[in-house]
Design a protein around this motif. Structure first.
Motif, PDB file in Angstrom:
ATOM      1  N   ARG A  81      -0.919  -3.290  -6.044  1.00 43.87           N
ATOM      2  CA  ARG A  81       0.134  -2.732  -5.201  1.00 43.87           C
ATOM      3  C   ARG A  81       0.269  -1.248  -5.545  1.00 43.87           C
ATOM      4  O   ARG A  81       0.269  -0.883  -6.714  1.00 43.87           O
ATOM      5  CB  ARG A  81       1.449  -3.443  -5.504  1.00 43.87           C
ATOM      6  CG  ARG A  81       2.669  -2.844  -4.840  1.00 43.87           C
ATOM      7  CD  ARG A  81       3.945  -3.501  -5.344  1.00 43.87           C
ATOM      8  NE  ARG A  81       4.072  -4.866  -4.824  1.00 43.87           N
ATOM      9  CZ  ARG A  81       4.873  -5.795  -5.340  1.00 43.87           C
ATOM     10  NH1 ARG A  81       5.573  -5.525  -6.423  1.00 43.87           N
ATOM     11  NH2 ARG A  81       4.946  -6.996  -4.803  1.00 43.87           N
ATOM     12  N   ASN A 114       0.792  -1.237   0.000  1.00 42.03           N
ATOM     13  CA  ASN A 114       0.000   0.000   0.000  1.00 42.03           C
ATOM     14  C   ASN A 114       0.821   1.282   0.000  1.00 42.03           C
ATOM     15  O   ASN A 114       0.263   2.374   0.144  1.00 42.03           O
ATOM     16  CB  ASN A 114      -1.008  -0.003   1.158  1.00 42.03           C
ATOM     17  CG  ASN A 114      -0.361   0.088   2.531  1.00 42.03           C
ATOM     18  OD1 ASN A 114       0.817   0.389   2.651  1.00 42.03           O
ATOM     19  ND2 ASN A 114      -1.143  -0.159   3.565  1.00 42.03           N
ATOM     20  N   LYS A 117      -5.133   1.692   3.643  1.00 45.41           N
ATOM     21  CA  LYS A 117      -4.235   1.528   4.784  1.00 45.41           C
ATOM     22  C   LYS A 117      -4.396   0.136   5.368  1.00 45.41           C
ATOM     23  O   LYS A 117      -3.447  -0.485   5.824  1.00 45.41           O
ATOM     24  CB  LYS A 117      -4.619   2.522   5.890  1.00 45.41           C
ATOM     25  CG  LYS A 117      -4.186   3.932   5.657  1.00 45.41           C
ATOM     26  CD  LYS A 117      -4.653   4.842   6.786  1.00 45.41           C
ATOM     27  CE  LYS A 117      -3.777   4.731   8.010  1.00 45.41           C
ATOM     28  NZ  LYS A 117      -4.002   5.871   8.945  1.00 45.41           N
ATOM     29  N   VAL A 156      -3.935   1.806  -2.637  1.00 46.37           N
ATOM     30  CA  VAL A 156      -4.390   0.620  -1.907  1.00 46.37           C
ATOM     31  C   VAL A 156      -4.602   1.074  -0.459  1.00 46.37           C
ATOM     32  O   VAL A 156      -3.802   1.852   0.074  1.00 46.37           O
ATOM     33  CB  VAL A 156      -3.350  -0.516  -1.987  1.00 46.37           C
ATOM     34  CG1 VAL A 156      -3.672  -1.620  -0.988  1.00 46.37           C
ATOM     35  CG2 VAL A 156      -3.272  -1.078  -3.398  1.00 46.37           C
ATOM     36  N   PHE A 194      -1.830  -6.581  -2.464  1.00 45.70           N
ATOM     37  CA  PHE A 194      -3.187  -6.624  -1.933  1.00 45.70           C
ATOM     38  C   PHE A 194      -3.962  -7.662  -2.736  1.00 45.70           C
ATOM     39  O   PHE A 194      -4.027  -7.590  -3.973  1.00 45.70           O
ATOM     40  CB  PHE A 194      -3.887  -5.261  -2.015  1.00 45.70           C
ATOM     41  CG  PHE A 194      -5.359  -5.392  -1.803  1.00 45.70           C
ATOM     42  CD1 PHE A 194      -5.858  -5.749  -0.552  1.00 45.70           C
ATOM     43  CD2 PHE A 194      -6.255  -5.234  -2.850  1.00 45.70           C
ATOM     44  CE1 PHE A 194      -7.223  -5.926  -0.348  1.00 45.70           C
ATOM     45  CE2 PHE A 194      -7.624  -5.412  -2.664  1.00 45.70           C
ATOM     46  CZ  PHE A 194      -8.094  -5.755  -1.409  1.00 45.70           C
ATOM     47  N   GLU A 197     -11.191  -1.328  -1.378  1.00 41.43           N
ATOM     48  CA  GLU A 197      -9.825  -1.379  -0.870  1.00 41.43           C
ATOM     49  C   GLU A 197      -8.833  -0.665  -1.782  1.00 41.43           C
ATOM     50  O   GLU A 197      -7.703  -0.423  -1.395  1.00 41.43           O
ATOM     51  CB  GLU A 197      -9.379  -2.841  -0.675  1.00 41.43           C
ATOM     52  CG  GLU A 197     -10.089  -3.567   0.464  1.00 41.43           C
ATOM     53  CD  GLU A 197     -11.389  -4.246   0.042  1.00 41.43           C
ATOM     54  OE1 GLU A 197     -11.991  -3.834  -0.981  1.00 41.43           O
ATOM     55  OE2 GLU A 197     -11.806  -5.203   0.726  1.00 41.43           O
ATOM     56  N   THR A 198      -9.236  -0.369  -3.032  1.00 34.03           N
ATOM     57  CA  THR A 198      -8.332   0.328  -3.947  1.00 34.03           C
ATOM     58  C   THR A 198      -8.894   1.703  -4.320  1.00 34.03           C
ATOM     59  O   THR A 198      -8.710   2.177  -5.428  1.00 34.03           O
ATOM     60  CB  THR A 198      -8.051  -0.490  -5.226  1.00 34.03           C
ATOM     61  OG1 THR A 198      -9.286  -0.642  -5.946  1.00 34.03           O
ATOM     62  CG2 THR A 198      -7.493  -1.858  -4.899  1.00 34.03           C
TER      63      THR A 198
END
Lengths: 568, 568
Positions: B409, A17, B415, B413, B433, B346-347
């Protein structure tokens, strides 16, 4: 309310991340997304993004094989040719820092640069090899041989005479293409470990003192590259003409913007009106950047060279000096859409823009041009911009009148000057980057340059902005280029002195009458004490980027001696 | 070559050259550059950027006055109304974290969210007040009163019945506008001290386990906001229609993109084809985002609702499920330009795009749609994207066949998941991820989803991608919506079972004949073992964002019992 003095959770950075920001990744992406699209066109030489990515990795690999690494400086002395573009990726991919050298500097100055940056590699265009050699000789002599001989790479260009290449090869330089061959086109380059790492070094023109080395970092280069695209509404696949030298602040970071947009770069070895119109007509150019003096040349091109009407709207970004309203007007009438920006090498190139407002659409052209000649508002990537009173460091009122220093703050401000703690201390005083430019803030929040502090003319105790006097004089039908500086004056201390270049075809035989006419014109448009008391005709000395070298004119004006009282 | 293991100079960060990245600064800039331009339009309510900046500062100030600070969570339960937009700036300006709650969740789930995030403030649209109240009651009961009563703010909307507002006020909630009045419109907000600080929290739908709280940071939000504009070629002043819920991953970060572009947001309380076409026709809409199911509704709207031809090209971004080629084709024919993107909460929303290639222009429409239905290549702001073999974590070959897990990646992405170390460990294994989506990598480097791992149907030992079966069935003229899941099968273990919604006006009286026809159609287009052995008609269960809830259909298919051997 439940208050904790910590973030909602402790979620640290990890390799999935967090990645150091770097514009180098744009190249990898361009090669993935549009491998067959043209990346670079230079005469008959055409590369695709697939090829450019391979060539840049070869360059990085070849440099690495020769020892280039984190901490190395690689100097490039070349006009806007493909190798210059490739160096913007290949050099930092090896971990080294790129120093793109202004090709119009003299050997003495280049010697200073090479010594100051400790250049370990010099990539030089074949026609500039003798210049590089001369500079090297100076630095070698000066350091009594302590300056380690750099690796010399000569870049061949089919547009040049074979002789200069032959000369360089005989001196032991390795030819650029041969050098690339020593590198691996699939070299596993790595992004920088830290986005604060240096990516480029560029020297200011240093008109009064030694040139200062402006160090830029990967983070800022990434942010500026994207901000350029957003500010200018550039679309994926834009076709960009390299009228602006890449050695000038890395082409205002457009080198990297083009990769982010998977766009096409049209190289130009020589910027002439004919070449510009021809690239627009034949190569699909949508955007270019240029100093006002270049625009002046374009818009005043002979009819035989101008290909009009334009086949499409062409977006032009200008900066480097406040373009006179008359120029903005003329460009607009030809179908160019001019974005006026402002910035310095220390701010990654332009970092303010005179953002156009829809409500200006209905104004008369002169009024539009007057508004658009201002330096404007911050770029998306610039977090702070203000005009401050340098006595108390407080912002001046937004009255369009109170003059203060223009200051910047944010992620597109340089890391600092190389090996120059004193200059850094001054430049970064009180949490701002100090531009040294004087300006005002208008009621609409737009800033406007009034002058460089040293360009202000003080006549009878009154400040006169040389820029404002120039803007008026540019409206005179015979004037092509004008620069106004202070000339000593027996009665007033200083008075304005105008250096003028006439438009082609203008009758320059009776200079006295012309000078009178220009002064008369001035008196009808501005306060009497602004009107130049001296008007001198002839070509104006300019820097590599087309900036008029006022310091030379100031010297000239001084040498002329003071204006006599009798002339009042 | 002189090699030093350090950067060319030690030039540290200082207040002039380093600022934490945050999208909040875009708002300040928009108010400076285009103060009189419309920022938000919601029916008769219209705000300018000047007003929006003042209102957001008022919100930040009012929250600060009530104790909100770094570490606080503020939940917002509202559709796409101005207060929801304002909360994307006002909440983080106070240092707090915004949790935009999916309004289609039930009270039980919302109770879980409020407890998990320890929400200290709840801003709730008047019509959703009873839902919030019910959720609060559940969490209060469950924690035996230990859950600290949050500050309740009710947002009035003139488009709602006065009664629900009255109800909330009687329960002691403070009305949003009244709350704003307690704040200072010139509140001196500060950017975060660290760009890694959390800006928002959003919960995944949690179809199988408890919802997971996705925490995003200022840095990523800033980068995604700019990347959205660059990827989509959005220009300054774009007019964006809010068909995509802002509670869905902060409207894919377009909340902040619009501020960066000084654009205009058109709010939509209810997304109907009629509302969408009307906003396009009357309010100058240039862009909107929507899940394929919404596009399906738009493109199949009754003639009376569709205002065609479109007054301008309208750019549509779709994601959330692979849009069937037939849908892409139909949209394109109406004049919508569809960008197909893919990503997860998540992204930061979509972080890949099926970048269009000029060479596709000349292909037949079905071929174009097939290529454009792929998930594509990384966003500008996404540094890494791959399809890996989860056994050895190595990339799969680019053969368009070998299935692996899609992994991400880079700086966009998340935390991590809030208070969920185990989920974080799994999600971030091996420096990637892990999306949980299965896909392939084509020879041109474009990735394509084959399925969620749990959506794969295993029939006689062979993997069947439910998405591919759906894509074929979407070409059937009677099918409006289709979802394919595994049904137990006596002979093959599992076999495909299709749940189908018919297009309006289709005769559904003879379901057996229709089912036979669909299977026959399938047999003509795909391998026999892919063809659904069961076809069920009726409405499909969907999430708030229009995703079909396959887990419910799987349960249903299981309840139907296994397909008998005899049916072979």
């Amino acid at each position: 309310m439940g208050v904790v003095e910590r973030d909602i959770d402790d979620l640290p950075k990890n390799p999935a991340n967090y990645t150091a920001l770097t514009p180098l990744g744009f190249l990898e992406r361009a090669a993935l997304v549009h491998p067959t699209r043209n990346s670079l066109i230079h005469g008959s030489v055409v590369y695709t993004w697939h090829q450019t990515y391979r060539r840049c990795r070869q360059l990085a690999s070849a440099l690495t094989n020769r020892g280039a690494t984190f901490g190395t400086t690689v100097a490039v002395i070349a006009p806007n040719i493909p190798a210059m573009y490739e160096s913007h990726f290949g050099v930092p991919m090896s971990g080294a820092v790129l120093n793109a050298v202004n090709i119009r500097l003299n050997a003495q100055t280049i010697a200073f640069l090479l010594g100051h940056s400790q250049a370990a590699v010099i990539m030089v265009d074949q026609d500039f090899y003798p210049l590089a050699e001369e500079a090297l000789k100076i630095i070698t002599d000066k350091t009594k041989g302590k300056f380690k001989p750099p690796l010399m790479i000569v870049i061949a260009d089919e547009n040049c005479d074979q002789k200069s290449l032959q000369y360089a090869l005989e001196r032991g330089a390795i030819e650029y293409e041969k050098f690339l061959e020593t590198g691996d086109p699939e070299f596993a380059w790595k992004p920088p470990e830290d986005e604060w790492h240096s990516i480029t070094l560029g020297y200011t023109s240093g008109t009064t003192a030694s040139p200062k080395g402006v160090v830029l970092h990967h983070r800022g280069a990434y942010l500026m590259a994207l901000s350029n695209a957003v500010i200018w509404g550039m679309k994926e696949g834009a076709v960009y003409l390299w009228t602006l030298p890449m050695f000038h602040c890395n082409g205002w970071c457009f080198t990297w913007t083009l990769a982010a947009l998977c766009g096409t770069s049209i190289c130009l070895r020589q910027v002439t009106a004919k070449n510009v119109y021809s690239a627009i007509a034949n190569l699909g150019v949508t955007h270019f950047c240029a100093a006002p003096v270049v625009l002046n040349t374009i818009v005043n091109a002979p009819k035989a060279e101008a290909i009009l009407p334009l086949p499409r709207v062409v977006h032009v970004m200008t900066a480097g000096a406040a373009p006179p309203p008359s120029l903005l007007s003329a460009m607009s009438q030809q179908g160019f859409r001019v974005a006026h920006t402002y910035g310095l090498s220390e701010t990654y190139g332009p970092s303010t823009i005179c953002a156009w407002k829809p409500e200006w659409d209905s104004l008369p052209p002169e009024e539009q041009a007057r508004l658009n000649a201002r330096q404007g508002v911050p770029y998306v990537a610039l977090e702070g911009l203000n005009v401050i009173n340098t006595q108390n460091m407080k912002p001046v009122p937004s009255d369009g009148k109170t003059v203060g220093e223009i200051v910047f703050r944010g992620n597109v401000v340089m890391k600092g000057y190389l090996k120059n703690p004193k200059a850094n201390e001054e430049a970064f005083a009180d949490g701002w980057f100090h531009s040294g430019d004087l300006g005002v803030k208008h009621p609409d929040g737009y800033i406007e340059i009034k002058d460089r502090s040293k360009d202000i003319i003080i006549s009878g105790g009154e400040n006169i902005s040389s820029v404002e006097v120039e803007n008026v004089l540019y409206q005179h039908p015979a004037i092509f280029d004008v620069s106004v500086v202070a000339r000593p004056d027996e009665r007033w201390g200083e008075s304005p002195c105008a250096f003028v270049t006439l438009k082609p075809g203008m009758d320059a035989s009776n200079q006295n009458r012309l000078a009178e006419d220009i002064m008369k014109f001035g008196r009808s448009k501005m306060p009497a004490y602004w009107v130049p008391k001296s008007v001198i005709f002839g070509p104006l000395p300019k820097t590599a980027t087309g900036k008029i070298q006022k310091h030379l004119l100031r010297v000239k004006a001084k040498e002329m001696g003071p204006v006599k009282k009798s002339r009042l």
